[in-house]
Enzyme design. Structure first.
Site, PDB file in Angstrom:
ATOM      1  N   SER A  45       0.831  -1.201   0.000  1.00 18.74           N
ATOM      2  CA  SER A  45       0.000   0.000   0.000  1.00 18.74           C
ATOM      3  C   SER A  45       0.865   1.251   0.000  1.00 18.74           C
ATOM      4  O   SER A  45       1.975   1.258   0.542  1.00 18.74           O
ATOM      5  CB  SER A  45      -0.867  -0.017   1.258  1.00 18.74           C
ATOM      6  N   TYR A  73      -2.029  -1.116  10.926  1.00 22.92           N
ATOM      7  CA  TYR A  73      -2.242  -1.678   9.587  1.00 22.92           C
ATOM      8  C   TYR A  73      -1.072  -1.338   8.668  1.00 22.92           C
ATOM      9  O   TYR A  73      -0.512  -2.203   7.982  1.00 22.92           O
ATOM     10  CB  TYR A  73      -3.561  -1.150   8.993  1.00 22.92           C
ATOM     11  N   LYS A 126       1.915  -3.808   6.630  1.00 23.15           N
ATOM     12  CA  LYS A 126       2.320  -3.797   5.213  1.00 23.15           C
ATOM     13  C   LYS A 126       3.835  -3.592   5.114  1.00 23.15           C
ATOM     14  O   LYS A 126       4.519  -4.268   4.345  1.00 23.15           O
ATOM     15  CB  LYS A 126       1.575  -2.684   4.464  1.00 23.15           C
TER      16      LYS A 126
HETATM   17  P1  NAD Z   1     -10.817  -7.284   1.188  1.00 17.12           P
HETATM   18  O1  NAD Z   1     -11.044  -7.247   2.654  1.00 17.12           O
HETATM   19  O2  NAD Z   1     -11.981  -7.141   0.287  1.00 17.12           O
HETATM   20  O3  NAD Z   1     -10.017  -8.607   0.785  1.00 17.12           O
HETATM   21  C1  NAD Z   1      -9.102  -9.231   1.654  1.00 17.12           C
HETATM   22  C2  NAD Z   1      -9.507 -10.686   1.797  1.00 17.12           C
HETATM   23  O4  NAD Z   1      -8.613 -11.357   2.684  1.00 17.12           O
HETATM   24  C3  NAD Z   1     -10.919 -10.854   2.356  1.00 17.12           C
HETATM   25  O5  NAD Z   1     -11.671 -11.633   1.452  1.00 17.12           O
HETATM   26  C4  NAD Z   1     -10.706 -11.572   3.690  1.00 17.12           C
HETATM   27  O6  NAD Z   1     -11.771 -12.440   3.994  1.00 17.12           O
HETATM   28  C5  NAD Z   1      -9.382 -12.286   3.450  1.00 17.12           C
HETATM   29  N1  NAD Z   1      -8.610 -12.616   4.656  1.00 17.12           N
HETATM   30  C6  NAD Z   1      -8.231 -11.791   5.667  1.00 17.12           C
HETATM   31  N2  NAD Z   1      -7.521 -12.476   6.588  1.00 17.12           N
HETATM   32  C7  NAD Z   1      -7.436 -13.759   6.139  1.00 17.12           C
HETATM   33  C8  NAD Z   1      -6.838 -14.944   6.659  1.00 17.12           C
HETATM   34  N3  NAD Z   1      -6.192 -14.965   7.844  1.00 17.12           N
HETATM   35  N4  NAD Z   1      -6.947 -16.085   5.935  1.00 17.12           N
HETATM   36  C9  NAD Z   1      -7.612 -16.094   4.751  1.00 17.12           C
HETATM   37  N5  NAD Z   1      -8.187 -15.016   4.227  1.00 17.12           N
HETATM   38  C10 NAD Z   1      -8.108 -13.856   4.911  1.00 17.12           C
HETATM   39  O7  NAD Z   1      -9.718  -6.140   0.857  1.00 17.12           O
HETATM   40  P2  NAD Z   1      -9.205  -5.598  -0.537  1.00 17.12           P
HETATM   41  O8  NAD Z   1      -9.576  -4.158  -0.614  1.00 17.12           O
HETATM   42  O9  NAD Z   1      -9.572  -6.508  -1.639  1.00 17.12           O
HETATM   43  O10 NAD Z   1      -7.636  -5.644  -0.266  1.00 17.12           O
HETATM   44  C11 NAD Z   1      -6.819  -6.719  -0.726  1.00 17.12           C
HETATM   45  C12 NAD Z   1      -5.403  -6.483  -0.243  1.00 17.12           C
HETATM   46  O11 NAD Z   1      -4.942  -5.229  -0.742  1.00 17.12           O
HETATM   47  C13 NAD Z   1      -5.278  -6.390   1.278  1.00 17.12           C
HETATM   48  O12 NAD Z   1      -4.085  -7.022   1.678  1.00 17.12           O
HETATM   49  C14 NAD Z   1      -5.218  -4.897   1.542  1.00 17.12           C
HETATM   50  O13 NAD Z   1      -4.514  -4.598   2.732  1.00 17.12           O
HETATM   51  C15 NAD Z   1      -4.452  -4.417   0.313  1.00 17.12           C
HETATM   52  N6  NAD Z   1      -4.721  -3.007  -0.003  1.00 17.12           N
HETATM   53  C16 NAD Z   1      -6.004  -2.581  -0.163  1.00 17.12           C
HETATM   54  C17 NAD Z   1      -6.253  -1.238  -0.435  1.00 17.12           C
HETATM   55  C18 NAD Z   1      -7.668  -0.744  -0.586  1.00 17.12           C
HETATM   56  O14 NAD Z   1      -7.884   0.468  -0.522  1.00 17.12           O
HETATM   57  N7  NAD Z   1      -8.665  -1.582  -0.791  1.00 17.12           N
HETATM   58  C19 NAD Z   1      -5.196  -0.332  -0.558  1.00 17.12           C
HETATM   59  C20 NAD Z   1      -3.889  -0.812  -0.405  1.00 17.12           C
HETATM   60  C21 NAD Z   1      -3.651  -2.160  -0.136  1.00 17.12           C
HETATM   61  C1  UD1 Z   2      -7.116   5.291   3.889  1.00 14.71           C
HETATM   62  C2  UD1 Z   2      -6.173   4.889   5.015  1.00 14.71           C
HETATM   63  C3  UD1 Z   2      -4.919   4.249   4.408  1.00 14.71           C
HETATM   64  C4  UD1 Z   2      -5.314   3.042   3.544  1.00 14.71           C
HETATM   65  C5  UD1 Z   2      -6.323   3.490   2.483  1.00 14.71           C
HETATM   66  C6  UD1 Z   2      -6.851   2.294   1.730  1.00 14.71           C
HETATM   67  C7  UD1 Z   2      -6.588   6.420   6.894  1.00 14.71           C
HETATM   68  C8  UD1 Z   2      -6.029   7.546   7.705  1.00 14.71           C
HETATM   69  N1  UD1 Z   2      -5.839   6.036   5.820  1.00 14.71           N
HETATM   70  O1  UD1 Z   2      -6.422   6.181   3.058  1.00 14.71           O
HETATM   71  O2  UD1 Z   2      -4.043   3.820   5.420  1.00 14.71           O
HETATM   72  O3  UD1 Z   2      -4.185   2.511   2.891  1.00 14.71           O
HETATM   73  O4  UD1 Z   2      -7.448   4.142   3.120  1.00 14.71           O
HETATM   74  O5  UD1 Z   2      -7.618   2.697   0.671  1.00 14.71           O
HETATM   75  O6  UD1 Z   2      -7.644   5.879   7.195  1.00 14.71           O
HETATM   76  N2  UD1 Z   2     -12.740  11.423   3.168  1.00 14.71           N
HETATM   77  C9  UD1 Z   2     -13.781  12.274   3.471  1.00 14.71           C
HETATM   78  N3  UD1 Z   2     -14.936  11.739   3.967  1.00 14.71           N
HETATM   79  C10 UD1 Z   2     -15.092  10.387   4.159  1.00 14.71           C
HETATM   80  C11 UD1 Z   2     -14.030   9.522   3.824  1.00 14.71           C
HETATM   81  C12 UD1 Z   2     -12.860  10.089   3.339  1.00 14.71           C
HETATM   82  O7  UD1 Z   2     -13.661  13.491   3.327  1.00 14.71           O
HETATM   83  O8  UD1 Z   2     -16.175   9.973   4.627  1.00 14.71           O
HETATM   84  C13 UD1 Z   2     -11.501  11.993   2.601  1.00 14.71           C
HETATM   85  C14 UD1 Z   2     -10.255  11.733   3.426  1.00 14.71           C
HETATM   86  O9  UD1 Z   2     -10.067  12.726   4.394  1.00 14.71           O
HETATM   87  C15 UD1 Z   2      -9.171  11.729   2.343  1.00 14.71           C
HETATM   88  C16 UD1 Z   2      -9.907  11.169   1.113  1.00 14.71           C
HETATM   89  O10 UD1 Z   2     -11.290  11.376   1.359  1.00 14.71           O
HETATM   90  O11 UD1 Z   2      -8.753  13.031   2.059  1.00 14.71           O
HETATM   91  C17 UD1 Z   2      -9.656   9.688   0.867  1.00 14.71           C
HETATM   92  O12 UD1 Z   2      -9.941   8.968   2.052  1.00 14.71           O
HETATM   93  P1  UD1 Z   2      -9.926   7.354   2.098  1.00 14.71           P
HETATM   94  O13 UD1 Z   2     -10.769   6.839   1.010  1.00 14.71           O
HETATM   95  O14 UD1 Z   2     -10.250   6.947   3.494  1.00 14.71           O
HETATM   96  O15 UD1 Z   2      -8.430   6.972   1.723  1.00 14.71           O
HETATM   97  P2  UD1 Z   2      -7.030   7.422   2.379  1.00 14.71           P
HETATM   98  O16 UD1 Z   2      -7.207   8.472   3.389  1.00 14.71           O
HETATM   99  O17 UD1 Z   2      -6.104   7.741   1.259  1.00 14.71           O
END
Ligand code: NAD
Ligand code: UD1
Length: 340
Positions: free
Chosen positions: A124, A149, A153
């Protein structure tokens, strides 16, 4: 290739399964369903017309992980599984360290035991230090994470790097995602957050659907053109395709490589609200609220290394992100809980 996808029933994993299957790969998914539904894979099968093997498995259980590897032959692992709620990680740090670190360690152990040498990890942008000059590239400073969290990562990146270094013939790719949003254009799969969404896009779409009264914009006094926070939103289908590009790249290299998956295009909260209204014709009521603790003014990517080495860049626009989010939300008001 025969690909093992952990966390493949989740948001990003399920979209990546579609792209993998459409690129001709075979997919086996393991997930403990703690934050997802197996229904997503039935939808993946509907989109692609191909079957996906699903194994319900908690990656914290090393014997269960080993059993999966013992009964399959994988060429490559895509490791999405993990807990990802920032606020929850502050309240329950041990749960996050235990889940995200032990899952990664068990996976590495099983890979080593069964001769699997390629892994792509879902990292991330949160691993970048908040004080970097924007845009961040893969050489920018990491660490100084503001929540457990983020540290999981950061630490999983270290574990995978060290393992690649020790083994010599492994190929590890760390993909640092920026802000994934949107859904598959079919409207069959998308993000299905439990409870009140923390992230901006699901909050906007639930407000549009009438499930939330209004959006709180967390601060309009940042040092940005309109005062609201700036991020790098990327369509989940573009992000998913980045994994296929990374898998192709891995064929040729060993060691560890890091790639940003972002668009490089900064977008403020207000710009996102306006883009959503324009793409969908639905008005988003909002109020200006105090800044959210831990937020920074701006985070966006320099994605040029991904273009140079992976031949990948984002193709889909802000309008596509908004339209596809709304298409998914309006067809599935209860996420995977409702029938389509
Ligand atoms: P998600 O929660 O939809 O998917 C993660 C999956 O992992 C889920 O289906 C959950 O059931 C499974 N899981 C968690 N712990 C587990 C375990 N111990 N054993 C087996 N399965 C397990 O999340 P996502 O948004 O699809 O994210 C996928 C990956 O990308 C994650 O590692 C997340 O940290 C990373 N990531 C997501 C974002 C985002 O904004 N969505 C941003 C940066 C990184
Ligand atoms: C958040 C997490 C980051 C994670 C990422 C995953 C925090 C502090 N950071 O990032 O660690 O990797 O999600 O996608 O939680 N916002 C609003 N109103 C809302 C929600 C968000 O104004 O109800 C604003 C936030 O202040 C920010 C932007 O929208 O400026 C994006 O927010 P968000 O979607 O939560 O993502 P990140 O803050 O980038």
């Amino acid at each position: 290739m025969n690909v093992f996808v952990t966390g493949g029933t989740g948001y990003i994993g399920s979209h990546t399964c579609v792209e993998l299957l459409e690129a001709g790969h075979s997919v086996v998914v393991a997930d403990n369903l703690v934050n997802s539904s197996a229904e997503s894979l039935r939808r993946v099968e509907r989109i692609t017309g191909r079957a996906v093997e699903f194994i319900e498995c908690d990656l914290r259980e090393s014997a269960a992980v080993d059993a999966v590897f013992a009964s399959h032959r994988f060429d490559c692992v895509l490791h999405f599984a993990g807990l990802k709620a920032v606020g929850e990680s502050v309240a329950k740090p041990l749960l996050y360290f235990e889940n995200n670190l032990n899952s990664t360690i068990n996976l590495c152990r099983a890979m080593a035991e069964h001769g699997v040498k390629k892994i792509i990890f879902s990292s991330s942008a949160t691993v970048y230090s908040p004080d970097n000059v924007m845009p961040v590239n893969e050489e920018s400073r990491t660490g100084g994470c503001t929540n457990p969290y983020g540290w999981t990562k950061f630490m999983c990146e270290q574990i995978l790097r060290a393992e690649a270094e020790a083994r010599g013939d492994w190929s590890v790719i760390l993909l640092r995602y920026f802000n994934p949003v949107g859904a598959h254009p079919s409207g069959l799969i998308g993000e299905d957050p439990r409870g009140i969404p923390n992230n901006l896009m699901p909050f906007i779409s639930q407000t549009a659907a009438g499930r939330r009264d209004h959006l709180n914009i967390f601060g309009n006094d940042y040092d940005t053109p309109d005062g609201t926070g700036i991020r790098d939103y990327i369509h989940v289908v573009d992000l998913a395709r980045g994994h296929v590009a990374a898998m192709n790249y891995m064929e040729k290299v060993t060691g560890t490589e890091v790639f940003n998956l972002g668009t490089g295009a900064p977008c403020s909260v207000l710009e996102m609200v306006r883009a959503f209204e324009k793409a969908t014709g639905v008005k988003i009521p909002f109020r200006i609220a105090p800044r959210r603790p831990g937020d920074v003014a701006r985070v966006y990517a320099d994605p040029s290394k991904s273009l140079r080495l992976l031949g990948w860049k984002s193709e889909l626009s802000l309008e596509d992100m908004c339209r596809d989010t709304w298409n998914w939300q309006s067809k599935n008001p209860d996420g995977y809980g409702g029938d389509l």
